[in-house]
Design a protein around this motif. Sequence first.
Motif, PDB file in Angstrom:
ATOM      1  N   ASP A  13     -31.764-158.020  46.963  1.00 59.22           N
ATOM      2  CA  ASP A  13     -32.742-157.298  47.774  1.00 59.22           C
ATOM      3  C   ASP A  13     -33.991-156.924  46.977  1.00 59.22           C
ATOM      4  OD1 ASP A  13     -30.827-155.438  46.460  1.00 59.22           O
ATOM      5  OD2 ASP A  13     -32.146-153.899  47.289  1.00 59.22           O
ATOM      6  N   ASN A  14     -33.940-157.087  45.652  1.00 62.21           N
ATOM      7  CA  ASN A  14     -35.088-156.782  44.792  1.00 62.21           C
ATOM      8  C   ASN A  14     -36.002-158.012  44.708  1.00 62.21           C
ATOM      9  OD1 ASN A  14     -36.728-156.567  42.325  1.00 62.21           O
ATOM     10  ND2 ASN A  14     -35.555-154.706  41.930  1.00 62.21           N
ATOM     11  N   ALA A  15     -37.202-157.895  45.311  1.00 58.51           N
ATOM     12  CA  ALA A  15     -38.124-159.033  45.383  1.00 58.51           C
ATOM     13  C   ALA A  15     -38.549-159.513  44.002  1.00 58.51           C
ATOM     14  CB  ALA A  15     -39.358-158.652  46.202  1.00 58.51           C
ATOM     15  N   GLU A  16     -38.740-158.595  43.066  1.00 56.87           N
ATOM     16  CA  GLU A  16     -39.171-158.975  41.722  1.00 56.87           C
ATOM     17  C   GLU A  16     -38.110-159.822  41.033  1.00 56.87           C
ATOM     18  OE1 GLU A  16     -40.700-156.868  37.558  1.00 56.87           O
ATOM     19  OE2 GLU A  16     -40.305-155.654  39.335  1.00 56.87           O
ATOM     20  N   ILE A  17     -36.842-159.422  41.171  1.00 57.58           N
ATOM     21  CA  ILE A  17     -35.752-160.173  40.556  1.00 57.58           C
ATOM     22  C   ILE A  17     -35.624-161.550  41.205  1.00 57.58           C
ATOM     23  CG2 ILE A  17     -33.234-160.292  40.291  1.00 57.58           C
ATOM     24  CD1 ILE A  17     -33.225-157.284  39.887  1.00 57.58           C
ATOM     25  N   ARG A  18     -35.710-161.603  42.536  1.00 56.78           N
ATOM     26  CA  ARG A  18     -35.619-162.891  43.239  1.00 56.78           C
ATOM     27  C   ARG A  18     -36.699-163.855  42.760  1.00 56.78           C
ATOM     28  NH1 ARG A  18     -35.580-159.712  47.848  1.00 56.78           N
ATOM     29  NH2 ARG A  18     -37.575-160.621  48.552  1.00 56.78           N
ATOM     30  N   ASP A  19     -37.935-163.353  42.689  1.00 61.42           N
ATOM     31  CA  ASP A  19     -39.061-164.196  42.299  1.00 61.42           C
ATOM     32  C   ASP A  19     -38.937-164.671  40.859  1.00 61.42           C
ATOM     33  OD1 ASP A  19     -41.699-165.348  42.946  1.00 61.42           O
ATOM     34  OD2 ASP A  19     -42.414-163.960  41.413  1.00 61.42           O
ATOM     35  N   THR A  34     -34.244-168.404  47.826  1.00 63.43           N
ATOM     36  CA  THR A  34     -33.941-166.978  47.707  1.00 63.43           C
ATOM     37  C   THR A  34     -33.622-166.371  49.068  1.00 63.43           C
ATOM     38  OG1 THR A  34     -36.257-166.298  47.932  1.00 63.43           O
ATOM     39  CG2 THR A  34     -35.455-166.754  45.705  1.00 63.43           C
ATOM     40  N   ALA A  35     -32.826-165.299  49.035  1.00 62.73           N
ATOM     41  CA  ALA A  35     -32.500-164.530  50.240  1.00 62.73           C
ATOM     42  C   ALA A  35     -32.537-163.050  49.874  1.00 62.73           C
ATOM     43  CB  ALA A  35     -31.117-164.910  50.767  1.00 62.73           C
TER      44      ALA A  35
END
Length: 249
Positions: A13-19, A34-35
Amino acid sequence: MSDKTPHILVVDDNAEIRDLLSKYLVRNGLRATTAASGAEARKILAAAAIDLIVLDIMMPGEDGLSVCRHVRETRETPIILLTAVAEDTDRIIGLEMGADDYLTKPFNPRELLARIKAVLRRANALPHAAVSESPSETVVTFGEWRLRTDRRELEDTSGKVISLSTAEFALLKAFTDHPRMVLSRDQLLDITQGRAANVFDRSIDNQVSRLRKKIETDPKNPSLIKTVWGGGYMLSTEVGRGGAERRTP
């Protein structure tokens, strides 16, 4: 990239980690999708061929353990859990559900990449299950035994339930998923525990011994789970599958 390039699904749910993870994996020769939630992950899994899932445990809404359970009920896609230090119990539950590995936050993306490659190597080295079990195929029969996978129960011909530990159930299911196939100790560790704690780990031998005491007429001269010297172990009987069956009176 080629369609043969491993496709990784990053669920966090953390956008920074996903990116960050997505870009790092792509730079290192993998495909990445990513999800941001469990619901989004389910949609992607239903529409795309995913080779491995990097799954955060703590997410709002449907958490990672629920997603892990859903994946294991429908497919054998390898899973690496991302956990916080305080989530030790959830990590253990995730591994018992069938997750293949875990990594504690914060972590170095380089270590995650190494774990992904190791899990993919192990997954590709394992034999495929002889039969893909559908949700309705909850009864597995072999010899004089009936394994109810929905209840994780083992029954004899009279319908008496034989108690199985989590490890014994996982081991027996591995054998019934691969009947008449020789499975090495390392392969059995990978199938049942996800990650071998030690290359000299002989816990499989102990688990096989305990399982034989429960299902073999003569555990010292086993007829169901055979030892293949220099190879490992093999379930040496045919396996039948079907829906819920009437118990033998």
